[in-house]
Design an enzyme around this catalytic site. Sequence first.
Site, PDB file in Angstrom:
ATOM      1  N   ASN A 275       0.470  -0.735   6.320  1.00  0.00           N
ATOM      2  CA  ASN A 275       0.931  -1.527   5.175  1.00  0.00           C
ATOM      3  C   ASN A 275       1.546  -2.801   5.737  1.00  0.00           C
ATOM      4  O   ASN A 275       2.297  -2.750   6.693  1.00  0.00           O
ATOM      5  CB  ASN A 275       1.982  -0.744   4.378  1.00  0.00           C
ATOM      6  N   GLY A 276       1.179  -3.938   5.151  1.00  0.00           N
ATOM      7  CA  GLY A 276       1.699  -5.212   5.634  1.00  0.00           C
ATOM      8  C   GLY A 276       0.558  -6.096   6.092  1.00  0.00           C
ATOM      9  O   GLY A 276      -0.597  -5.868   5.714  1.00  0.00           O
TER      10      GLY A 276
ATOM     11  N   CYS B 144       0.835  -1.195   0.000  1.00  0.00           N
ATOM     12  CA  CYS B 144       0.000   0.000   0.000  1.00  0.00           C
ATOM     13  C   CYS B 144       0.872   1.247   0.000  1.00  0.00           C
ATOM     14  O   CYS B 144       2.032   1.200   0.394  1.00  0.00           O
ATOM     15  CB  CYS B 144      -0.884   0.011   1.231  1.00  0.00           C
TER      16      CYS B 144
ATOM     17  N   TRP C  37      -3.893  -1.851  -1.377  1.00  0.00           N
ATOM     18  CA  TRP C  37      -3.819  -3.060  -2.205  1.00  0.00           C
ATOM     19  C   TRP C  37      -4.330  -4.161  -1.286  1.00  0.00           C
ATOM     20  O   TRP C  37      -3.651  -4.567  -0.344  1.00  0.00           O
ATOM     21  CB  TRP C  37      -2.381  -3.326  -2.640  1.00  0.00           C
TER      22      TRP C  37
ATOM     23  N   GLU D 295      10.354 -12.506 -20.682  1.00  0.00           N
ATOM     24  CA  GLU D 295      10.047 -11.117 -20.307  1.00  0.00           C
ATOM     25  C   GLU D 295       8.952 -10.535 -21.206  1.00  0.00           C
ATOM     26  O   GLU D 295       8.052  -9.843 -20.736  1.00  0.00           O
ATOM     27  CB  GLU D 295      11.334 -10.275 -20.372  1.00  0.00           C
TER      28      GLU D 295
ATOM     29  N   HIS E  93       7.903 -30.543 -26.108  1.00  0.00           N
ATOM     30  CA  HIS E  93       7.659 -31.286 -24.871  1.00  0.00           C
ATOM     31  C   HIS E  93       6.330 -30.904 -24.228  1.00  0.00           C
ATOM     32  O   HIS E  93       6.140 -31.151 -23.029  1.00  0.00           O
ATOM     33  CB  HIS E  93       8.828 -31.077 -23.909  1.00  0.00           C
TER      34      HIS E  93
ATOM     35  N   ARG F 197       1.560   1.795  -5.923  1.00  0.00           N
ATOM     36  CA  ARG F 197       1.683   0.814  -4.846  1.00  0.00           C
ATOM     37  C   ARG F 197       0.371   0.105  -4.551  1.00  0.00           C
ATOM     38  O   ARG F 197       0.364  -0.935  -3.889  1.00  0.00           O
ATOM     39  CB  ARG F 197       2.187   1.500  -3.576  1.00  0.00           C
TER      40      ARG F 197
ATOM     41  N   GLU G 298       0.795  -9.044 -18.118  1.00  0.00           N
ATOM     42  CA  GLU G 298       0.474  -8.187 -16.984  1.00  0.00           C
ATOM     43  C   GLU G 298      -0.301  -6.929 -17.359  1.00  0.00           C
ATOM     44  O   GLU G 298      -1.088  -6.446 -16.553  1.00  0.00           O
ATOM     45  CB  GLU G 298       1.717  -7.841 -16.150  1.00  0.00           C
TER      46      GLU G 298
ATOM     47  N   LYS H 131       5.284  -9.068 -20.018  1.00  0.00           N
ATOM     48  CA  LYS H 131       4.752  -7.733 -20.323  1.00  0.00           C
ATOM     49  C   LYS H 131       3.352  -7.856 -20.924  1.00  0.00           C
ATOM     50  O   LYS H 131       2.449  -7.114 -20.569  1.00  0.00           O
ATOM     51  CB  LYS H 131       5.658  -6.973 -21.323  1.00  0.00           C
TER      52      LYS H 131
ATOM     53  N   LYS I 223       3.304  -2.250  -7.828  1.00  0.00           N
ATOM     54  CA  LYS I 223       4.706  -2.137  -8.244  1.00  0.00           C
ATOM     55  C   LYS I 223       5.660  -2.711  -7.213  1.00  0.00           C
ATOM     56  O   LYS I 223       6.647  -3.339  -7.555  1.00  0.00           O
ATOM     57  CB  LYS I 223       5.036  -0.669  -8.498  1.00  0.00           C
TER      58      LYS I 223
HETATM   59  C1  G6P Z   1       6.433  -6.363  -9.340  1.00  0.00           C
HETATM   60  C2  G6P Z   1       6.618  -5.417 -10.493  1.00  0.00           C
HETATM   61  C3  G6P Z   1       7.590  -6.003 -11.506  1.00  0.00           C
HETATM   62  C4  G6P Z   1       8.915  -6.294 -10.832  1.00  0.00           C
HETATM   63  C5  G6P Z   1       8.734  -7.200  -9.612  1.00  0.00           C
HETATM   64  C6  G6P Z   1       9.992  -7.262  -8.759  1.00  0.00           C
HETATM   65  O1  G6P Z   1       5.792  -7.519  -9.746  1.00  0.00           O
HETATM   66  O2  G6P Z   1       5.377  -5.166 -11.120  1.00  0.00           O
HETATM   67  O3  G6P Z   1       7.782  -5.086 -12.549  1.00  0.00           O
HETATM   68  O4  G6P Z   1       9.767  -6.905 -11.748  1.00  0.00           O
HETATM   69  O5  G6P Z   1       7.707  -6.691  -8.756  1.00  0.00           O
HETATM   70  O6  G6P Z   1      10.180  -6.014  -8.142  1.00  0.00           O
HETATM   71  P1  G6P Z   1      11.560  -5.366  -7.805  1.00  0.00           P
HETATM   72  O7  G6P Z   1      11.211  -4.032  -7.254  1.00  0.00           O
HETATM   73  O8  G6P Z   1      12.205  -6.259  -6.779  1.00  0.00           O
HETATM   74  O9  G6P Z   1      12.357  -5.305  -9.046  1.00  0.00           O
END
Ligand code: G6P
Length: 584
Positions: free
Chosen positions: A98-99, A2, A72, A462, A485, A28, A469, A466, A579
């Site tokens: 938060n937590g 959060c 969140w 990756e 496989h 957040r 998400e 993208k 994030k």
């Molecule tokens: C979240 C973000 C990702 C990120 C991941 C790890 O899922 O949306 O973009 O790669 O966390 O976060 P960090 O801050 O440790 O890179």
Amino acid sequence: MCGIFGYIGKRSDAADIVFEGIKTLEYRGYDSWGVAALSKNNIFVQKQIGKIGDATLHTPPLSSLAIAHTRWATHGGVTKENAHPHLDCTKSVAIIHNGIIENYDTLKKQLHGTHIYTSETDSEVAAHLIEEHIKTLPFSEAVRQTFLACSGSNALVAIHQKTNEIVAVRNGSPLVVGYGDNEQFIASDAAGLLPYTKNVHFLEDNEMAILTQNSIEIIDVQTKAKKKIVPTVLTWTRAATNKAGFATYMEKELHEQPDIMLNISLETTNATSLTKAIREARGTYLIGCGSAYYACLAGTYFFSTIAKRHINATVASEFTYQEDFINDKSLVIALSQSGETMDLIDAVKRAKAKGARIASVVNVEGSTLWRLSDLPVSCNAGPEMAVASTKDLTAKLTHLIALSYSLADKKDEGIMILKNASLETRRIISNQNVIAQLATQFVKKEHIFIVGRGLSYPAAMEIAMKIKEISYIHAEGLAAGELKHGTLALVEKGTPCIVLAPHDETYGANIAAAMELKARGAIIIGISHTKHEVFDHYIEVKDCGPATIIPTIVVGQLLALKITIEKGLDPDKPRNLAKSVTVK
Ligand code: G6P
């Protein structure tokens, strides 16, 4: 996960200040939001579900003390009642949290049912515990006792109607205080403080901050000992946190990548010390979560092909279960944007306890990971606001490439390759037509597969991430050799398959994979240095050696972004995601 923002000081529009502050931290959490401001006779509260971006604050009172929160959801659904701040029964204490208070149920029972709860959250119990303690204790001591009773990783911020202070305490979840002139701030992320101050202190675990208009006192929550703090000075600029004329943060951050690559490779790589640490270590382990993990995986290929060294890569949340072999000769390199991801921090702490040396490549200087590291290296990508990582990942890949060339004593070759990759990335970003046309064809698709061998394997993972998400289309990235496989069974007429076929030793095998997919009816989108007849659609990415992975991923970022915009979705704030993942 959060967002938290608090203000106390000389101004009388505290509610507006925290409301604007929390907007900058919306990445957040964006299930719901709320503000509490101290007014003459009561605590003003406004809460709302949904994103804060377009919301307005209705007639807040004049106030010089306020706190705000974006949620969140973990415990309790997304409702106005469950949004923070939470009040006690007398409505004179407000908290944001938060937590996860893991023992919230036990604490509720200990309060003997004399309190009335208005939400389903774990957080609300903290307000009622403070209410109890305040009957006999000063406010800050009541908060301290409350926090000590809570188990789990938490950040708690509390205010009281009759006390002109903000009391905040953390264990696990991040909090940072900002020092102003006759005004003080607190936030979950330093980025939110930039409009007001660059002098900050990142709270350590078990530190409590008592903010008044003129001072911030930091004490040890266990011993009550006062701590002398020398503020850290942030190097980020305020401009770095706005959209700079782009419609979304993701677009802006995507466009920043070519310059970031140049800055890192030419000026800021702290490769020398890290190179030395890798040479000295007996066992080097790269760990990260999400995109940062894909950077780790790419790192194993860079180290092998460029530096002829073996390095291990593991998802941080799993590393914890593989740490038995870690000792004081081990080197753990943790990759992270936020430096706060709970699973990563846990893994690092455990490895550190076993004597391992900790290095990190992290974007937020001063973050928990930064402080835990013996050798922290800055990503130097500037604040990343979109939930989906773009420029931070590119910065990490750039670092790892530079590091590998440095280990191979070929620094200059690394610089040249990265320069070329930066130019190619810039070219791709300024020629998006083909990608935009493709995106319109993908909008209605349910599945997209992305395949590649060698460095194209982490690139495929990756790109899939993208697409998933932000556009909510199921995408799977896999090593082309694994197709037969299992996944090939899902390919039918019209299934879009992106084949990564750069100019390296994997080219022939990747084209073979494209043939196999096409034979089952797949539509082949080839991302390659050269056209091939098996491709139904072709996107050119010129050869930049091992750094070709960066412009290749950028094509994937653009594709994901364009599909998302085409679907009318907000790429900056994908559903269910945040994030900074500061809970397990
Ligand atoms: C979240 C973000 C990702 C990120 C991941 C790890 O899922 O949306 O973009 O790669 O966390 O976060 P960090 O801050 O440790 O890179």
